[in-house]
Write a protein that holds these residues in place. Sequence first.
Motif, PDB file in Angstrom:
ATOM      1  N   ASP A   1       1.913  -4.980  -5.076  1.00 51.58           N
ATOM      2  CA  ASP A   1       0.552  -4.494  -4.885  1.00 51.58           C
ATOM      3  C   ASP A   1       0.356  -3.932  -3.487  1.00 51.58           C
ATOM      4  O   ASP A   1      -0.257  -2.874  -3.314  1.00 51.58           O
ATOM      5  CB  ASP A   1      -0.474  -5.600  -5.174  1.00 51.58           C
ATOM      6  CG  ASP A   1      -0.209  -6.896  -4.413  1.00 51.58           C
ATOM      7  OD1 ASP A   1       0.903  -7.098  -3.893  1.00 51.58           O
ATOM      8  OD2 ASP A   1      -1.130  -7.732  -4.365  1.00 51.58           O
ATOM      9  N   ARG A   2       0.898  -4.592  -2.493  1.00 56.16           N
ATOM     10  CA  ARG A   2       0.749  -4.097  -1.120  1.00 56.16           C
ATOM     11  C   ARG A   2       1.482  -2.772  -0.937  1.00 56.16           C
ATOM     12  O   ARG A   2       0.970  -1.844  -0.309  1.00 56.16           O
ATOM     13  CB  ARG A   2       1.259  -5.128  -0.117  1.00 56.16           C
ATOM     14  CG  ARG A   2       1.140  -4.649   1.330  1.00 56.16           C
ATOM     15  CD  ARG A   2       1.492  -5.711   2.331  1.00 56.16           C
ATOM     16  NE  ARG A   2       0.508  -6.788   2.354  1.00 56.16           N
ATOM     17  CZ  ARG A   2       0.474  -7.742   3.293  1.00 56.16           C
ATOM     18  NH1 ARG A   2       1.376  -7.731   4.271  1.00 56.16           N
ATOM     19  NH2 ARG A   2      -0.436  -8.687   3.249  1.00 56.16           N
ATOM     20  N   ILE A   3       2.674  -2.669  -1.486  1.00 61.90           N
ATOM     21  CA  ILE A   3       3.441  -1.441  -1.340  1.00 61.90           C
ATOM     22  C   ILE A   3       2.767  -0.289  -2.077  1.00 61.90           C
ATOM     23  O   ILE A   3       2.669   0.827  -1.561  1.00 61.90           O
ATOM     24  CB  ILE A   3       4.880  -1.644  -1.849  1.00 61.90           C
ATOM     25  CG1 ILE A   3       5.620  -2.595  -0.907  1.00 61.90           C
ATOM     26  CG2 ILE A   3       5.624  -0.324  -1.954  1.00 61.90           C
ATOM     27  CD1 ILE A   3       6.986  -2.995  -1.392  1.00 61.90           C
ATOM     28  N   GLN A   4       2.286  -0.539  -3.295  1.00 57.24           N
ATOM     29  CA  GLN A   4       1.608   0.515  -4.046  1.00 57.24           C
ATOM     30  C   GLN A   4       0.345   0.969  -3.339  1.00 57.24           C
ATOM     31  O   GLN A   4       0.055   2.169  -3.256  1.00 57.24           O
ATOM     32  CB  GLN A   4       1.286   0.022  -5.458  1.00 57.24           C
ATOM     33  CG  GLN A   4       2.508  -0.118  -6.349  1.00 57.24           C
ATOM     34  CD  GLN A   4       2.148  -0.654  -7.726  1.00 57.24           C
ATOM     35  OE1 GLN A   4       1.101  -1.268  -7.927  1.00 57.24           O
ATOM     36  NE2 GLN A   4       3.011  -0.415  -8.690  1.00 57.24           N
ATOM     37  N   GLU A   5      -0.421   0.022  -2.829  1.00 56.66           N
ATOM     38  CA  GLU A   5      -1.656   0.362  -2.131  1.00 56.66           C
ATOM     39  C   GLU A   5      -1.356   1.225  -0.912  1.00 56.66           C
ATOM     40  O   GLU A   5      -2.049   2.217  -0.643  1.00 56.66           O
ATOM     41  CB  GLU A   5      -2.376  -0.915  -1.691  1.00 56.66           C
ATOM     42  CG  GLU A   5      -3.661  -0.696  -0.912  1.00 56.66           C
ATOM     43  CD  GLU A   5      -4.796  -0.151  -1.765  1.00 56.66           C
ATOM     44  OE1 GLU A   5      -5.661   0.534  -1.200  1.00 56.66           O
ATOM     45  OE2 GLU A   5      -4.813  -0.430  -2.984  1.00 56.66           O
ATOM     46  N   SER A   6      -0.309   0.872  -0.178  1.00 59.91           N
ATOM     47  CA  SER A   6       0.059   1.628   1.013  1.00 59.91           C
ATOM     48  C   SER A   6       0.585   3.011   0.665  1.00 59.91           C
ATOM     49  O   SER A   6       0.295   3.993   1.353  1.00 59.91           O
ATOM     50  CB  SER A   6       1.113   0.857   1.808  1.00 59.91           C
ATOM     51  OG  SER A   6       1.584   1.599   2.903  1.00 59.91           O
TER      52      SER A   6
END
Length: 301
Positions: free
Chosen positions: A251-256
């Motif tokens: 989720d953090r990587i996709q959001e970034s």
Amino acid sequence: MTFNEGIQIDTSTTRSSGGGGGGGRGIAIGGGVGGLIIMVVALFLGVDPGTVGLPQGGTGEYDSQGVQTPGFDLSQCKTAQDANTIDQCRVVATGNSVDAVWAQLMPDYTRPSVELFTGSVSTACGPATTEVGPFYCPGDQTAYFDTAFFEELTTQFGSSGGPLAKEYVVAHEFGHHVQDLKGDLGRAQQDPTGPEGGGVRTELQADCYAGVWAHYAAITKQESTGEPFLEPLTEKDIADALSAAASVGDDRIQESATGRVSPESWTHGSSAGRQYWFTEGYQTGQPDSCDTFSAQDLHQG
């Protein structure tokens, strides 16, 4: 975590850049943060993620004339001071520690090989580049590390850094080796994507196994020297490991990367899930507590 003075680094199962296996088939498991995005795209396209981003036949690092350059000199890795100051030596020493812990927990444990590489490498799971991040290949039972990933973990993906952040990465990849020995690694390909899929459950279990290692790391002694591998964990050590686990959440990587979160394409689990399962292993020290495949709630946050 700091390695104790007196321990000696065993490089007997480690090789350095340029060597990898042939062009065999298989799926490399546990790609790093750069690899998460690449692997998601590859899975949707129906190709082997291990073949993304590297011309066939490439191994190791090449200079401007296309001549292959030597790998890291493993003779530099001898003492605790080397492990505490040189990232490549920290990887090898951490692997020694993880091996010692799992040898006590699993009577039939056998050590994986470790390969340090720079830029690109050929493996039994196909060629890969540093963009895939650290990974484990079951085809040759080898964990692959380009230590440049550790800097990216901090500068690009927001991990707090610190020794245990790096050592968590190593223990996670060795966790995939444990899964391989147990016959569980193939379950990653059963419904491989999605927040409850086999890929996520496999990665979260490797996080939990990394936590199990951390539980015992400071009390497990090196057989040859009688010295504990590592000094006791501090609160900062645990915070560093949790920060690293969170930084590689899907989720953090996709959001970034895209500004949106798409759980249906997850392969490694959310930041909250990765932190939860590392903590579960660390607090219990029990591999049986890491049964993510039976868990009804993966605590994805």
